[in-house]
Design a protein around this motif. Structure first.
Motif, PDB file in Angstrom:
ATOM      1  N   THR A  11       0.842  -1.197   0.000  1.00  0.00           N
ATOM      2  CA  THR A  11       0.000   0.000   0.000  1.00  0.00           C
ATOM      3  C   THR A  11       0.876   1.244   0.000  1.00  0.00           C
ATOM      4  O   THR A  11       1.889   1.299   0.701  1.00  0.00           O
ATOM      5  N   LYS A  12       0.468   2.239  -0.819  1.00  0.00           N
ATOM      6  CA  LYS A  12       1.157   3.521  -0.821  1.00  0.00           C
ATOM      7  C   LYS A  12       0.145   4.646  -0.817  1.00  0.00           C
ATOM      8  O   LYS A  12      -0.709   4.735  -1.701  1.00  0.00           O
ATOM      9  N   GLU A  13       0.258   5.513   0.201  1.00  0.00           N
ATOM     10  CA  GLU A  13      -0.618   6.667   0.317  1.00  0.00           C
ATOM     11  C   GLU A  13       0.197   7.947   0.159  1.00  0.00           C
ATOM     12  O   GLU A  13       1.309   8.051   0.674  1.00  0.00           O
ATOM     13  N   PHE A  14      -0.371   8.907  -0.546  1.00  0.00           N
ATOM     14  CA  PHE A  14       0.229  10.226  -0.690  1.00  0.00           C
ATOM     15  C   PHE A  14      -0.739  11.266  -0.123  1.00  0.00           C
ATOM     16  O   PHE A  14      -1.719  11.622  -0.776  1.00  0.00           O
ATOM     17  N   LYS A  15      -0.510  11.698   1.117  1.00  0.00           N
ATOM     18  CA  LYS A  15      -1.338  12.730   1.757  1.00  0.00           C
ATOM     19  C   LYS A  15      -2.829  12.421   1.625  1.00  0.00           C
ATOM     20  O   LYS A  15      -3.633  13.247   1.192  1.00  0.00           O
TER      21      LYS A  15
END
Length: 249
Positions: A11-15
């Motif tokens: 999983t990758k979240e950006f703000k």
């Protein structure tokens, strides 16, 4: 077969924006595995996570049974996991032979090799010629990289990655921007160098994917939409909807 590269819950979240969401991916040893999907599907982000150019928000990545989740891109390259880039990354002012020789020097792990005399560096030439020949650039050995066509630059980049003696290659859109003649040449090259290696590639050209891939993972909106061989994923209603909805043929 055994897993060469495996992601679990990646999983990758950006703000607050979730670009990759809980992706599970297994690339079996000795196979060519394609990662595809419509624009905005999260392919590039996922690829950058697997090659450690991005750090995941959650999830784990293992390479050949070793947890590499917290390792750097340079460290995993030393383990034998080597990637290419969408934009050809070669030294334009150096010859084809010199480009490959630099990769071989890096393999030794001694930065001082770059300042050694030409006589000393010549020890690498015979092996470097072998890599150049293996990608079909034997006639361009002493040409500057800047003089090569785009397709031949991509072949040179593959030669430099092979010089690092990788067990696994990760190819980021190897056919991007190529004329059909170059696509055919690089496709044949990838098939040839896959013997004894594992390859994961992100690729938009579905005819190339169909021809080369043993297994395909389809992403859409950052999640795995389908997985299987080409016949399986190409007939999936979800995959068809995702591509047609994105304006793809």
């Amino acid at each position: 077969m055994s897993a060469m590269l495996q992601a679990s819950g990646l999983t990758k979240e950006f703000k607050g924006f979730v670009a990759v969401n809980n992706v599970d991916l297994t690339v079996e040893r000795g196979t060519i595995h394609a990662l595809i999907g419509p624009n905005g599907a999260g392919k590039t982000t996922c690829f950058n996570l697997l090659t450690k150019f991005l750090q995941p928000t959650r999830g784990t990545i293992t390479y050949d049974g070793r947890d590499i989740t917290s390792m750097s891109a340079a460290d995993i390259a030393r383990l034998g996991l080597v990637r290419s880039f969408q934009i050809s990354a070669v030294f334009d002012d150096l010859t084809v032979l010199e480009n490959v020789r630099i990769a071989m020097q890096r393999r030794r792990g001694d930065s001082y090799d770059f300042w050694r005399s030409e006589v000393v560096l010549a020890q690498y030439d015979e092996e470097a010629r072998g890599y150049v020949e293996s990608v079909g650039l034997g006639d361009f050995l002493n040409h500057r990289a800047a003089e090569l066509s785009y397709g031949r630059k991509r072949a040179l980049e593959i030669a430099t990655t092979l010089a690092l003696e990788p067990e696994m290659l990760l190819l980021d859109e190897p056919m991007a921007g190529m004329a059909q003649a170059d696509v055919d040449r690089i496709s044949a090259l990838i098939k040839r160098i896959s013997e004894g290696r594992t390859i994961l590639m992100v690729e938009h050209n579905l005819s190339v994917v169909a021809d080369l891939s043993d297994r395909i993972t389809v992403l859409a909106r950052g999640e795995v939409l389908a997985e299987g061989d080409y016949d399986t994923v190409s007939k999936s209603p979800d995959v068809i909807d995702a591509y047609i909805g994105a304006g793809h043929d």
